[in-house]
Write a protein that holds these residues in place. Sequence first.
Motif, PDB file in Angstrom:
ATOM      1  N   SER A  86      34.864  39.258  34.737  1.00  0.00           N
ATOM      2  CA  SER A  86      33.677  38.588  34.195  1.00  0.00           C
ATOM      3  C   SER A  86      32.570  39.591  33.901  1.00  0.00           C
ATOM      4  O   SER A  86      31.683  39.318  33.096  1.00  0.00           O
ATOM      5  N   ASP A 181      26.411  32.084  35.569  1.00  0.00           N
ATOM      6  CA  ASP A 181      27.466  32.921  36.125  1.00  0.00           C
ATOM      7  C   ASP A 181      28.015  32.224  37.374  1.00  0.00           C
ATOM      8  O   ASP A 181      27.377  32.206  38.421  1.00  0.00           O
ATOM      9  N   TYR A 184      31.186  32.392  41.952  1.00  0.00           N
ATOM     10  CA  TYR A 184      31.467  31.877  43.307  1.00  0.00           C
ATOM     11  C   TYR A 184      31.527  30.354  43.374  1.00  0.00           C
ATOM     12  O   TYR A 184      31.457  29.782  44.462  1.00  0.00           O
ATOM     13  N   THR A 207      35.505  33.710  37.088  1.00  0.00           N
ATOM     14  CA  THR A 207      36.363  34.881  37.305  1.00  0.00           C
ATOM     15  C   THR A 207      37.585  34.535  38.164  1.00  0.00           C
ATOM     16  O   THR A 207      37.546  33.601  38.960  1.00  0.00           O
ATOM     17  N   SER A 209      38.557  36.822  40.190  1.00  0.00           N
ATOM     18  CA  SER A 209      38.437  37.857  41.228  1.00  0.00           C
ATOM     19  C   SER A 209      38.204  37.317  42.628  1.00  0.00           C
ATOM     20  O   SER A 209      38.517  37.995  43.606  1.00  0.00           O
ATOM     21  N   LYS A 210      37.593  36.141  42.748  1.00  0.00           N
ATOM     22  CA  LYS A 210      37.177  35.678  44.074  1.00  0.00           C
ATOM     23  C   LYS A 210      38.108  34.562  44.561  1.00  0.00           C
ATOM     24  O   LYS A 210      38.946  34.783  45.410  1.00  0.00           O
ATOM     25  N   ARG A 218      41.556  42.157  37.094  1.00  0.00           N
ATOM     26  CA  ARG A 218      40.449  42.152  36.145  1.00  0.00           C
ATOM     27  C   ARG A 218      40.628  41.041  35.103  1.00  0.00           C
ATOM     28  O   ARG A 218      41.167  41.257  34.012  1.00  0.00           O
TER      29      ARG A 218
HETATM   30  N1  PMP Z   1      29.097  37.848  38.803  1.00  0.00           N
HETATM   31  C1  PMP Z   1      28.736  37.950  40.079  1.00  0.00           C
HETATM   32  C2  PMP Z   1      27.575  37.139  40.563  1.00  0.00           C
HETATM   33  C3  PMP Z   1      29.425  38.809  40.946  1.00  0.00           C
HETATM   34  O1  PMP Z   1      29.044  38.943  42.226  1.00  0.00           O
HETATM   35  C4  PMP Z   1      30.519  39.541  40.457  1.00  0.00           C
HETATM   36  C5  PMP Z   1      31.344  40.428  41.382  1.00  0.00           C
HETATM   37  N2  PMP Z   1      30.823  41.619  41.712  1.00  0.00           N
HETATM   38  C6  PMP Z   1      30.841  39.427  39.099  1.00  0.00           C
HETATM   39  C7  PMP Z   1      30.127  38.552  38.310  1.00  0.00           C
HETATM   40  C8  PMP Z   1      31.930  40.254  38.466  1.00  0.00           C
HETATM   41  O2  PMP Z   1      33.192  39.913  38.873  1.00  0.00           O
HETATM   42  P1  PMP Z   1      34.492  40.352  38.085  1.00  0.00           P
HETATM   43  O3  PMP Z   1      34.104  41.361  37.040  1.00  0.00           O
HETATM   44  O4  PMP Z   1      35.394  40.928  39.120  1.00  0.00           O
HETATM   45  O5  PMP Z   1      35.036  39.115  37.444  1.00  0.00           O
END
Ligand code: PMP
Length: 355
Positions: A86, A181, A184, A207, A209-210, A218
């Motif tokens: 993201s 955004d 989370y 994302t 990622s979490k 990625r």
């Molecule tokens: N937005 C927020 C609020 C985040 O904390 C993060 C993670 N560091 C990201 C976006 C980016 O996450 P990613 O690029 O791994 O999807």
Amino acid sequence: MSRFLNEKYQKLEAYTPGEQPRDMKYIKLNTNESPYPPSQGVLDAVNSIEAANLRLYSDPECKNLKKAIAELYGVETDNIYLSNGSDDILNFSFMAFAGNGVKAAFPEISYGFYKVYAELYGLDYVKIPLTEDFSVNPQDYNSLNCFIVIANPNAPTGKTISKDDIIGILESNPYNVVLIDEAYVDFGGESVYPLIKEYKNLLVVQTFSKSRSMAGARLGFAFGDKELISDLNKIKYSTNPYNINRLTLVAGEAAIKENEYYMENCKKIIATRDYTVEELKKLSFDVIDSKANFVFAKNCTVSGQYLYESLKSKGILVRHFSDEKIKDYIRITIGAREEMEAFIATVKTVLEEVK
Ligand code: PMP
């Protein structure tokens, strides 16, 4: 001063990612990763013949993954944009939706990358202070006529704003993009992606990622009106059309198809968050109410810097920010229950030592 770097980047202060030290084995509670592994389908997908297909470019339209996301979320494929994490979407959005007289606006205390992107593109920007209790005050964003970026839940506080408040911001800034955004959101927040049908200026960024255990793959995605998605595609096709690799595309598709596994993990993380908050409170911590996979907390007697350093020396990594307004706090990612039990036991030891 660098001899070769373009003058306009000489003073740029780059983002500092959370540390990834290799000197010993740590319990890593500093970069908001999931403690749980990717699902079986993801493991199978990346081990499959897809590896042999790496000789071929990836699909720049990401058709299969878009279709899977569209089905799960009940939107059209042309309401979805996919990118290399993201961060990539945030980067492109700052490039695309601000400048030429349009300022960027975001909370003063939030994800540190917003300021970096604003500076990277030489944008004028406003940092809007949080209230005393670290909340985003939605009224501060009404009729700003800026490109607005708000993390919901916010980072590093974990606090949320309501859907109605976001509607107020969207309606009072009809000529500007409002980017929410939601990195989370799966840990107890409410996504506003269904509003994209009504509000053409809304971009919702999420994302893998979490909540979906794929930080290393990625992969980020965004929901928006067709026009916004096509704007982002214009930037993508002007920089790197193949910005998601083949393995990540198949992994993402498998993860979406096994959504239940990830949502169960989120429930476990929420329960572990409740446990962690309760234990921290017993140890005289002020803990901000979090709807994310981390908590932001300060101890009444020991400084944030001291806690961070002592925990690190005992094999536990948390995140500390030196910014004056939040320097008393540490941000603790919620790991597996055993990791959090170890964290609490170690905090007890640290507090005992300073007595
Ligand atoms: N937005 C927020 C609020 C985040 O904390 C993060 C993670 N560091 C990201 C976006 C980016 O996450 P990613 O690029 O791994 O999807």
